[in-house]
Design an enzyme around this catalytic site. Structure first.
Site, PDB file in Angstrom:
ATOM      1  N   GLY A 106       1.194   4.049   4.143  1.00  0.00           N
ATOM      2  CA  GLY A 106       2.236   3.248   3.496  1.00  0.00           C
ATOM      3  C   GLY A 106       3.380   4.100   2.978  1.00  0.00           C
TER       4      GLY A 106
ATOM      5  N   GLY B 299       0.831  -1.199   0.000  1.00  0.00           N
ATOM      6  CA  GLY B 299       0.000   0.000   0.000  1.00  0.00           C
ATOM      7  C   GLY B 299       0.863   1.245   0.000  1.00  0.00           C
TER       8      GLY B 299
ATOM      9  NE  ARG C 119     -16.744  12.797   9.186  1.00  0.00           N
ATOM     10  CZ  ARG C 119     -15.611  12.548   8.561  1.00  0.00           C
ATOM     11  NH1 ARG C 119     -15.167  11.316   8.452  1.00  0.00           N
ATOM     12  NH2 ARG C 119     -14.922  13.532   8.029  1.00  0.00           N
TER      13      ARG C 119
ATOM     14  N   GLY D 260      -0.606   4.561   0.264  1.00  0.00           N
ATOM     15  CA  GLY D 260      -1.386   5.733   0.653  1.00  0.00           C
ATOM     16  C   GLY D 260      -0.632   6.528   1.714  1.00  0.00           C
TER      17      GLY D 260
END
Lengths: 252, 640
Positions: free
Chosen positions: B47, B42, B332, B44
């Site tokens: 990562g 990964g 949220r 992102g």
């Protein structure tokens, strides 16, 4: 909506390619262009034909993965819009739409509409960063950055690396992509230490892979983030200055 | 219970735990670091930041991403901002307050020590990113600007227009690119991890498939790091990117890594409502819009007048009415449930009556249009492109959508899973957000894990293996894992059924959204648990994947991901069924107060549910990590 698609199909870089024509009916005007391709692929799979390969991911116009030539225009007819954000309401019912991969020597084809854009990563690796090891940064508010400077740096930094600028350029040049990153970093005070080596190195790697800029301006028009070609002028000016500065630095 | 769930929380008062821990972990000396190979899956925020930081320290790092470039990961789509307790606004913020807000926002289902560390490291992230050239928003004096976000009463969110995730990811990607150019990181693009390799109980490598050539390969390392994000795409329609999936962490789970709180998923209140059945994903409109937008519906159900013709006194600004203290800025989960309730009452707006208004009219009058443009212009443009409506003129329409998963692989304080040598960072782990994540905290966690936590803690495990070579890739354990991967690919191609991968994914998503989405009940979950295995049977018998394994085959890639969603979805439903309480994003209809608020049951459920793979996705084994709260006393969350 009913549309006719003329799509470039090619199994691999060394295989022959050609246009295939698909009639697609029952398309909703609310669909995005990629959802229309999804619908086509569902139908192809159901009738036993291999789906069309295309790159895509976030579908919010920010990851830069998608992008095809639509009727000869990179990302299609809507200004400042990536392919995933283009909606079918921008097309006429009954239209014939030609879909091709990015066409540029710097982007070799992989399959159908998928191309290899890794040359962009090579350009960034050549200097598209500020050298700061994790943990060594001073407090963020130590260096004020005038708001207009920060805003302009942001305008350049908005690039999503999709490659539309290269695909739209008659010369297959990557100057807008490269200039956007160089300008983003060269404008900020944090980027000054490496400004001249960065500029020289990135421009030179860019020229290994891509054509030369002759100021057509097609890139700016195709850019889904509407990045200005003014940044190319900034890059050119910095490149000239870098040639002198770097020589002087070496001489010292 | 057979998993060893030692969280390894350091001793001492909460403020000192991380410092104490950094002093007590074993270190690897700088000259020895190059002898250790670390595989990171990964690229992102978590990562890329981990890879760059570990390579800077001197470790030998390999990174694997299924994207064509490390810059594409879905962190890039985060819009609103990143929290940090800098207190630049002088409004009373502190590390402790950020810690407190995060634990409370997570409805007291996260691990205190981890959250405190997160709040502490938030300060360094902003410094690091600014030094990298991340163009955060600034005031006219040139200093950094902040805005406020849901669940907080201070302005601590740093932002870069509506593209904060993009700019932070590009900062981490550029730091990674520097290491790639330097030869310290080997980067594999368009390569997908398909299994973890275990030898004698330790993670020793991974098996990957090159998505372009179809080549299956073995890779060996001293430690494996999964930074592969969350699993909201189990719902088919979510705000996640199309390729986001659970496969890497699910494959690790099947190899022994405990999966914590799979039912803790977050439904984000402000997304563009679905327009038709062909919809492939839902688009988020940043929570930051709730700073200036007011949420309302017509007071009378079925009032179909255009929004502009409904006078103020005939509108119901329901969040401001129900939660006067926080108003439109409630967390949220609270906002999502309120919106659902209102739409279920028949007050929904738009052609399909499936949304509520988010209206900027008052803000534009108060602040002038150019101020609003500066804050949100790219979001307004995106909204207009998708809906063909101009939010400067008519209110946006929004509805909740699956967005983030707080659940993930169980990790200890060092971010190591229950499999020694296997780490999970960022959204892929479970540790910091409890049952609900506050806005602008995902970027913070991904970067804290990658830049500042993992590089400190990984040495503690590696130190033991000094001067030992990694397990060779021709070891029988690799052959076995690789054979499993190849057989599975062959099985998909050989099924030759009649239904496409997307068809199955959509059907699974419908079941999950209906019964394990925003609101869950025992009968509903039992229904899902009977329908999912039946659909999965059909998937195995009737799947159609065309083409071959020897090249780019996007349908084949998706088949494996959807199969893993089939197994995960059962764990999610079982976890939701067993957790007989409502907390954060997990709302069980049986457990609510008279006015419909979540009813937490601390006496029975103040713990992490950690599921262990048994070979049957319908019968995982439950393990428990009790949660203790010393610094923050659990109370009923109130935003009124």
């Amino acid at each position: 909506m009913n549309i006719t698609l003329q799509i470039w199909r090619q199994d691999g870089p060394d295989r022959p390619g050609g246009f295939k024509v698909y009639e697609v009916d029952g398309i909703s005007a609310e669909m995005s262009f990629l959802e229309m391709l999804d619908a086509l692929n569902e139908r192809l799979a159901n009738q036993g034909d291999e789906p069309v390969a295309f790159d895509h991911d976030c579908r919010e116009g920010i990851c830069g993965a998608c992008g095809v030539m639509i009727d000869g225009q990179a990302h299609g007819p809507q200004l400042g819009t990536a392919t995933c954000q283009l909606h079918m309401r921008k097309f006429e019912n009954g239209a014939t739409i030609t879909v091709e991969p990015w066409r540029a020597a710097g982007f070799p084809l992989i399959k159908d509409l998928v191309v290899d854009r890794s040359a962009f990563d090579r350009i960034i690796e050549a200097g598209g960063y500020i050298t700061v090891d994790t943990g060594s940064a001073p407090d963020a508010n130590l260096t004020p950055v005038p708001k207009p400077v920060a805003d302009t740096a942001f305008d350049a930094a908005a690039c999503i690396g999709c490659g539309a600028c290269v695909a739209a350029c008659p010369n297959g040049a990557a100057n807008l992509f490269t200039a956007a990153k160089i300008s983003h970093l060269n404008l900020l005070p944090q980027g000054q230490a490496e400004r001249w080596t960065r500029t020289e190195n990135m421009v030179e790697v860019m020229e290994e892979y891509f054509g030369s800029c002759t100021n057509h301006g097609e890139c700016e028009k195709a850019c889904p983030k509407s990045i200005s070609i003014d940044f190319i002028a900034m890059m050119n000016s910095d490149y000239l200055r870098a040639k002198l500065k770097n020589r002087r630095l070496v001489a010292q | 219970m057979t998993l060893q769930l030692d969280a390894r929380i350091p001793a001492g008062p909460i403020e000192d735990k991380w410092e104490n821990h950094k002093f007590s972990v074993r270190l690897v000396n700088p000259a020895n670091k190059r002898k250790f190979k670390i595989l990171i899956v990964g690229s992102g925020l978590a990562g890329a930041s981990a890879a760059a930081s570990l390579a800077e320290l001197g470790y030998d790092v390999e990174v694997f991403t299924f994207h064509d470039s490390a810059r594409r990961a879905h962190s890039i789509a985060a819009q609103g901002g990143i929290n940090a307790a800098k207190n630049y606004k002088n409004d009373g913020d502190s590390v402790f307050r950020l810690f407190y807000d995060t634990v409370k926002g997570g409805d007291y289902r996260s691990r205190e020590a981890n959250v405190y560390r997160l709040a502490h490291e938030s300060l360094n992230i902003i410094d690091q990113a600014t030094a990298q050239g991340v163009p955060f928003a600034r005031e006219y004096g040139g200093l950094l600007d902040n805005r406020s976000f849901g669940g907080a009463q201070v302005a601590r969110t740093f932002y870069a227009r509506g593209q904060t995730g993009q700019q932070l990811l590009l900062g981490a990607y550029q730091a990674l690119a520097r290491q790639v150019a330097d030869g310290s990181v080997k980067l594999h693009t368009r390569v997908e991890m398909l299994d973890v390799v275990i030898k004698e109980g330790r993670a020793v490598g991974i098996v990957t498939r090159d998505l372009v050539s179809g080549q299956v390969s073995n890779h060996s390392g001293h430690a494996i790091v999964l930074a592969t994000g969350g699993y909201s795409n189990v719902f088919f329609l979510s705000t996640n990117a199309m390729a986001c999936n659970v496969s890497a962490i699910w494959r690790a789970h099947r190899k022994g890594a405990g999966f914590a709180n799979p039912c803790f998923t977050q439904i984000h209140p402000t997304c563009i409502p679905a327009s038709d059945e062909f919809q492939s994903k839902l688009t988020l409109m940043s929570e930051s819009l709730r700073n200036d937008g007011r949420i309302w519906v017509p007071a009378r159900p079925g009032d179909d007048r255009p929004s502009g013709q409904i006078p103020k006194e005939e509108r119901d600004y329901f969040l401001e009415r129900m939660y006067p203290a926080f108003g439109n800025l409630v967390p949220r989960d609270v906002a999502s449930r309120a919106v659902k309730r209102i739409v279920d009452e028949g007050k929904g707006v738009g052609p399909l009556h499936n949304g509520v208004y988010l209206d900027f009219h008052d803000a534009i009058e108060r602040e002038r249009r150019n101020v609003i443009e500066e804050r949100y212009d790219n979001l307004f443009e995106m909204y207009e492109r998708i809906t063909d409506e101009d939010p400067y003129e008519v209110p946006m329409r929004i509805y909740p959508a699956p967005h983030y998963t707080m659940g993930g692989l169980w990790v200890d304080y060092n971010l190591m899973t229950t499999v020694p040598g296997l780490y999970a960072i960022g959204e892929a782990n479970f540790s910091d957000h409890g049952a609900n994540r506050l806005g602008a905290s995902a970027l913070m966690q991904g970067l804290a894990d990658g830049y500042f936590v993992l590089p400190m803690t990984i040495g503690d495990y590696l130190a033991e293996f000094l001067n030992q070579a990694p397990v060779p890739t021709d070891d029988p354990v690799f052959d076995e894992a690789r054979a499993g991967v190849e057989d599975r690919v062959e099985r998909f191609l050989a099924t030759r059924g009649s239904r496409t991968v997307d068809w199955f994914h959509k059907e699974l998503g419908k079941i999950m959204l209906e019964y394990c989405g925003m609101s869950r009940s025992e009968p509903g979950l039992n229904k899902a648990l009977s329908e999912i295995p039946a659909l999965y049977e059909e998937f195995r018998a009737d799947l159609r994947v065309l083409g071959t394994a020897g090249g780019l085959n996007q349908t084949l890639e998706r088949a494996g991901r959807v199969e893993d969603f089939f197994e995960l979805s059962q764990a999610m439903c079982l976890d939701a069924l067993r957790r007989e309480e409502s907390c954060g994003g997990h709302f069980r209809e049986e457990f609510q107060s008279d006015d419909g608020e979540a009813l937490r049951r601390d006496d029975e459920f103040s713990h992490v549910s950690v599921w262990e793979w048994t070979g049957d996705p319908g019968q995982p084994q439950l393990n428990i990590e009790p949660l203790t709260f010393e610094a923050v006393k659990p109370s009923t969350r109130s935003y009124k």
